[in-house]
Design a protein around this motif. Sequence first.
Motif, PDB file in Angstrom:
ATOM      1  N   PHE A 144      41.897  28.003  28.558  1.00  0.00           N
ATOM      2  CA  PHE A 144      42.665  29.246  27.693  1.00  0.00           C
ATOM      3  C   PHE A 144      41.424  30.240  27.269  1.00  0.00           C
ATOM      4  O   PHE A 144      40.721  28.915  26.286  1.00  0.00           O
ATOM      5  N   ARG A 183      39.103  41.427  38.083  1.00  0.00           N
ATOM      6  CA  ARG A 183      39.182  40.095  38.839  1.00  0.00           C
ATOM      7  C   ARG A 183      38.772  40.471  39.676  1.00  0.00           C
ATOM      8  O   ARG A 183      37.700  39.302  40.320  1.00  0.00           O
ATOM      9  N   GLY A 192      41.030  33.280  32.565  1.00  0.00           N
ATOM     10  CA  GLY A 192      41.693  33.431  33.654  1.00  0.00           C
ATOM     11  C   GLY A 192      40.842  33.539  34.868  1.00  0.00           C
ATOM     12  O   GLY A 192      41.408  32.997  36.317  1.00  0.00           O
ATOM     13  N   CYS A 218      41.344  31.157  38.216  1.00  0.00           N
ATOM     14  CA  CYS A 218      42.825  31.760  38.737  1.00  0.00           C
ATOM     15  C   CYS A 218      42.961  32.750  39.874  1.00  0.00           C
ATOM     16  O   CYS A 218      44.579  32.924  40.625  1.00  0.00           O
ATOM     17  N   TYR A 219      41.933  32.827  40.490  1.00  0.00           N
ATOM     18  CA  TYR A 219      42.382  34.032  40.762  1.00  0.00           C
ATOM     19  C   TYR A 219      40.985  33.815  42.182  1.00  0.00           C
ATOM     20  O   TYR A 219      40.164  33.001  42.113  1.00  0.00           O
ATOM     21  N   TYR A 253      36.842  21.419  31.832  1.00  0.00           N
ATOM     22  CA  TYR A 253      38.228  21.887  31.322  1.00  0.00           C
ATOM     23  C   TYR A 253      38.277  22.229  30.157  1.00  0.00           C
ATOM     24  O   TYR A 253      38.438  20.384  29.871  1.00  0.00           O
ATOM     25  N   LYS A 294      51.822  31.101  29.344  1.00  0.00           N
ATOM     26  CA  LYS A 294      50.658  31.484  30.369  1.00  0.00           C
ATOM     27  C   LYS A 294      49.611  29.856  31.066  1.00  0.00           C
ATOM     28  O   LYS A 294      49.241  30.361  31.872  1.00  0.00           O
ATOM     29  N   GLU A 350      51.599  28.022  33.873  1.00  0.00           N
ATOM     30  CA  GLU A 350      50.806  29.013  34.658  1.00  0.00           C
ATOM     31  C   GLU A 350      49.909  28.769  35.458  1.00  0.00           C
ATOM     32  O   GLU A 350      48.797  28.384  36.557  1.00  0.00           O
ATOM     33  N   ARG A 351      48.704  28.636  34.423  1.00  0.00           N
ATOM     34  CA  ARG A 351      47.504  28.092  34.719  1.00  0.00           C
ATOM     35  C   ARG A 351      47.058  26.696  34.908  1.00  0.00           C
ATOM     36  O   ARG A 351      45.841  26.413  35.610  1.00  0.00           O
ATOM     37  N   GLU A 352      47.484  25.909  34.317  1.00  0.00           N
ATOM     38  CA  GLU A 352      46.842  24.638  33.814  1.00  0.00           C
ATOM     39  C   GLU A 352      46.957  23.908  35.528  1.00  0.00           C
ATOM     40  O   GLU A 352      46.184  23.336  35.894  1.00  0.00           O
ATOM     41  N   PHE A 390      45.407  25.740  38.702  1.00  0.00           N
ATOM     42  CA  PHE A 390      43.584  25.422  38.159  1.00  0.00           C
ATOM     43  C   PHE A 390      43.312  24.945  37.430  1.00  0.00           C
ATOM     44  O   PHE A 390      42.203  24.751  37.485  1.00  0.00           O
ATOM     45  N   TYR A 391      43.268  25.405  36.157  1.00  0.00           N
ATOM     46  CA  TYR A 391      42.104  24.563  35.540  1.00  0.00           C
ATOM     47  C   TYR A 391      42.220  23.143  35.897  1.00  0.00           C
ATOM     48  O   TYR A 391      41.425  22.245  35.645  1.00  0.00           O
TER      49      TYR A 391
END
Length: 170
Positions: free
Chosen positions: A10, A59, A82, A85-86, A101, A138, A141-143, A145-146
């Motif tokens: 993050f 992105r 981010g 995440c994409y 991470y 946030k 939401e991203r965890e 992916f991380y």
Amino acid sequence: MTERVYLIGFMGSGKSTLGRWLTDAMEGWTFIDLDHFIENKYHKTIPQIFEEKGETEFRKMESSCLKEVSTFEKVIIGAGGGTPCYFDNMEVMNNTGLAIYLQLTPQVIYDRLQTSKNKRPLIEGKQGDELLHFIAVKLAEREDFYKQAKLIADADNWKVDDFVAAVQSH
């Protein structure tokens, strides 16, 4: 030993700071802050790109630049918060190097962002409880992916030597 290390996490997790420390500790390695790489390539700041083109276009640019730096050797790459995440960005990182991470709690991230001098488009205008809530949501939401990273590090307790040892063992 791997040729590329990707630091993910993050905003405020210490990717840029750690990246510079690692390159000091690892002879012949270079640090690339992906956001700075994007800014230099497109001659605009990240906030300008967000304002002029929107997050979706940013992105796409980010993913393209990630693929470009994924061909460089002996680099520590500080990815944007981010980035993982994409698109297929996590797959690119895991297939071309060691993704680490830098895991922190929302409260620690909040405390760090309070003292940060960096301009960050996603949190502009947020403070106090609103900022802490934004970080918690946030991050949740991203965890997923991380956590696809090959290595998850307790960024609040690991020392530079711990990271160097981890990189050298991969």
